[in-house]
Write an enzyme that holds these catalytic residues in place. Structure first.
Site, PDB file in Angstrom:
ATOM      1  N   LYS A 110       0.821  -1.216   0.000  1.00 15.55           N
ATOM      2  CA  LYS A 110       0.000   0.000   0.000  1.00 15.55           C
ATOM      3  C   LYS A 110       0.851   1.261   0.000  1.00 15.55           C
ATOM      4  CE  LYS A 110      -4.412  -1.714   1.476  1.00 15.55           C
ATOM      5  NZ  LYS A 110      -5.615  -1.570   2.269  1.00 15.55           N
TER       6      LYS A 110
ATOM      7  N   LYS B 105      -4.789  -9.867  -6.788  1.00 19.08           N
ATOM      8  CA  LYS B 105      -6.028 -10.163  -6.056  1.00 19.08           C
ATOM      9  C   LYS B 105      -7.072  -9.093  -6.362  1.00 19.08           C
ATOM     10  CE  LYS B 105      -6.087  -7.945  -1.520  1.00 19.08           C
ATOM     11  NZ  LYS B 105      -7.237  -7.708  -0.723  1.00 19.08           N
TER      12      LYS B 105
ATOM     13  N   LYS C 104     -10.591  -3.750  -3.283  1.00 21.47           N
ATOM     14  CA  LYS C 104     -11.433  -2.549  -3.272  1.00 21.47           C
ATOM     15  C   LYS C 104     -10.679  -1.354  -3.818  1.00 21.47           C
ATOM     16  CE  LYS C 104     -14.107  -3.424   0.865  1.00 21.47           C
ATOM     17  NZ  LYS C 104     -13.707  -3.376   2.281  1.00 21.47           N
TER      18      LYS C 104
HETATM   19  P1  ATP Z   1      -8.090  -3.275  -0.002  1.00 21.43           P
HETATM   20  O1  ATP Z   1      -7.663  -4.054  -1.190  1.00 21.43           O
HETATM   21  O2  ATP Z   1      -8.472  -1.855  -0.283  1.00 21.43           O
HETATM   22  O3  ATP Z   1      -7.188  -3.454   1.174  1.00 21.43           O
HETATM   23  P2  ATP Z   1      -9.888  -5.401   0.446  1.00 21.43           P
HETATM   24  O4  ATP Z   1     -10.545  -5.623  -0.842  1.00 21.43           O
HETATM   25  O5  ATP Z   1      -8.725  -6.292   0.844  1.00 21.43           O
HETATM   26  O6  ATP Z   1      -9.441  -3.899   0.502  1.00 21.43           O
HETATM   27  P3  ATP Z   1     -10.895  -5.495   3.178  1.00 21.43           P
HETATM   28  O7  ATP Z   1     -11.985  -4.719   3.775  1.00 21.43           O
HETATM   29  O8  ATP Z   1      -9.508  -5.086   3.553  1.00 21.43           O
HETATM   30  O9  ATP Z   1     -10.993  -5.443   1.589  1.00 21.43           O
HETATM   31  O10 ATP Z   1     -11.085  -7.049   3.472  1.00 21.43           O
HETATM   32  C1  ATP Z   1     -12.215  -7.664   4.054  1.00 21.43           C
HETATM   33  C2  ATP Z   1     -12.039  -9.171   4.006  1.00 21.43           C
HETATM   34  O11 ATP Z   1     -12.079  -9.628   2.646  1.00 21.43           O
HETATM   35  C3  ATP Z   1     -10.705  -9.670   4.579  1.00 21.43           C
HETATM   36  O12 ATP Z   1     -10.942 -10.840   5.340  1.00 21.43           O
HETATM   37  C4  ATP Z   1      -9.894 -10.017   3.370  1.00 21.43           C
HETATM   38  O13 ATP Z   1      -8.946 -11.033   3.616  1.00 21.43           O
HETATM   39  C5  ATP Z   1     -10.970 -10.506   2.412  1.00 21.43           C
HETATM   40  N1  ATP Z   1     -10.559 -10.328   1.016  1.00 21.43           N
HETATM   41  C6  ATP Z   1     -10.210  -9.159   0.418  1.00 21.43           C
HETATM   42  N2  ATP Z   1      -9.904  -9.348  -0.870  1.00 21.43           N
HETATM   43  C7  ATP Z   1     -10.057 -10.683  -1.109  1.00 21.43           C
HETATM   44  C8  ATP Z   1      -9.903 -11.509  -2.267  1.00 21.43           C
HETATM   45  N3  ATP Z   1      -9.535 -10.985  -3.433  1.00 21.43           N
HETATM   46  N4  ATP Z   1     -10.162 -12.821  -2.141  1.00 21.43           N
HETATM   47  C9  ATP Z   1     -10.552 -13.364  -0.971  1.00 21.43           C
HETATM   48  N5  ATP Z   1     -10.726 -12.644   0.164  1.00 21.43           N
HETATM   49  C10 ATP Z   1     -10.490 -11.327   0.100  1.00 21.43           C
END
Ligand code: ATP
Ligand code: LTN
Length: 332
Positions: free
Chosen positions: A111, A197, A200
């Site tokens: 990040k 991956k 968001k």
């Molecule tokens: P950012 O990428 O902005 O950090 P994020 O998409 O990882 O956000 P979070 O709110 O940080 O979202 O994560 C919420 C949950 O979703 C966490 O348990 C995280 O491990 C899971 N998660 C996030 N992205 C994935 C993915 N691509 N596949 C599976 N699980 C995910």
């Protein structure tokens, strides 16, 4: 009964990775564990947020948690900043974790590098100390189990190290938590860049499937998903990340084994269509439920207030236990 805690940031739009990797597991766990689920707004502000947007996203996230099937009568749903002792414990833990341990966290490295690449010189100190707050979120509820996607594995290992160190310095205070990472769809990949991956904060709108998007837009994204030129359906992440990602999503949506699903397809077109259809079937009721909740802000407000109360009851006790162990003088 064993305890579960997990959190989601109230930023961006909840996507298929969040849903399949985390939220669906939360909905299952609530029936077998004493479960606490939180919208981690204090984590969200480690990068600058627009105040109006943070407020509305936090409310939407709470509606999303209920819409995916978390029942406020069965589990505790709360907003992290409503339980102020999370930040109090976080400070105590920041003073036990080392600079070197925090510096090794890949989420921080990714990040902060992303911010510098996009010309933002300002990387907040909070982004660096973020894992201490996450450890506080978990340890404050004596959680045994933390259902998360694969990307959070390293943070969970650090949480255990922090708890172990604290216990050995100050006596048994915290429960050591385990990460619960799903077998299928623990890492849902971007449909356009299947070696990254789904995230968001990514800038890949066609690669990220929001769970509240119009179903026609979802179908279109699957239709345009990147595969490869081989036209052979096989589960092999190294050689075929795009196809393997589709098989994993289809497997997670239909509760089937992705590797054996591969035998049922000979072409990419039908695999893409069936994956889109299966996901839309799972998401439609979630979309309808969230729309109903957002139309009833009073009910949502009651759920949020009750959650803060229930979470605080547990959290204050643990923080006091940690403060006593460390030797803070009591006020009374
Ligand atoms: P950012 O990428 O902005 O950090 P994020 O998409 O990882 O956000 P979070 O709110 O940080 O979202 O994560 C919420 C949950 O979703 C966490 O348990 C995280 O491990 C899971 N998660 C996030 N992205 C994935 C993915 N691509 N596949 C599976 N699980 C995910
Ligand atoms: N760091 C997590 C969000 C998060 C979390 C938590 C997850 C904050 N506190 C406690 C599980 C338990 C993320 O970025 N996905």
């Amino acid at each position: 009964m064993t305890r579960v805690l997990s959190g989601i940031q109230p930023t961006g739009d909840v996507h298929l990775g969040n849903f399949l990797g985390a939220l669906r597991q939360w909905a299952i766990d609530q029936h077998t564990h004493d479960s606490f689920y939180t919208a981690v707004d204090l984590h969200a502000v480690t990068v600058q947020q627009d105040p109006l947007e943070l407020r509305s996203k936090t409310l939407e996230t709470m509606a999303t948690l209920v819409a995916v099937g978390l029942d406020p009568e069965v589990c505790t749903l709360f907003v992290q900043s409503h339980v102020p002792c999370h930040t109090e414990l976080s400070w105590l833990l920041e003073c036990t974790v080392s600079f070197g341990e925090l510096r090794r966290m890949t989420q921080f490295k990714d990040k902060s590098a992303k911010q510098s690449d996009s010309g933002q010189e300002h990387v907040s100190a909070g982004l660096f100390t973020y894992p201490a707050l996450m450890a506080a979120d978990i340890l404050i509820y004596d959680a045994d189990r933390v259902p998360v996607g694969d990307d959070q594995r390293q943070h969970l290992e650090l949480t255990r190290d922090i708890a172990e160190r604290f216990n050995s310095r100050y006596g048994e205070t915290f429960v050591l938590p385990e990460a619960a990472i799903p077998k299928i769809a623990a890492r849902v990949m971007d449909l356009q860049e299947p070696t990254n991956k789904m995230s968001k904060s990514s800038e890949s709108p066609m690669g990220t499937v929001g769970i509240f998007e119009e179903t026609s837009a979802i179908a279109k994204k699957f239709k345009r998903a990147i595969t490869d030129s081989e036209n052979q359906v096989r589960f092999d992440f190294e050689a075929k990340p795009g196809v393997t990602n589709l098989l994993s999503i289809l497997g997670a949506a239909t509760d089937r084994d992705p590797e054996s699903l591969a035998d049922e397809y000979h072409q990419y077109g039908p695999l893409k269509n069936d994956t889109a259809e299966a996901i839309i079937t799972v998401l439609e009721p979630v979309q309808n439920r969230r729309a109903e909740l957002l139309a009833d802000p009073a009910e949502l407000g009651r759920i949020i207030a009750r959650g803060a109360e229930k979470a605080s009851e547990v959290a204050v006790v643990t923080v006091q236990r940690a403060k006593d162990a460390m030797g803070f003088l009591s006020a009374g």
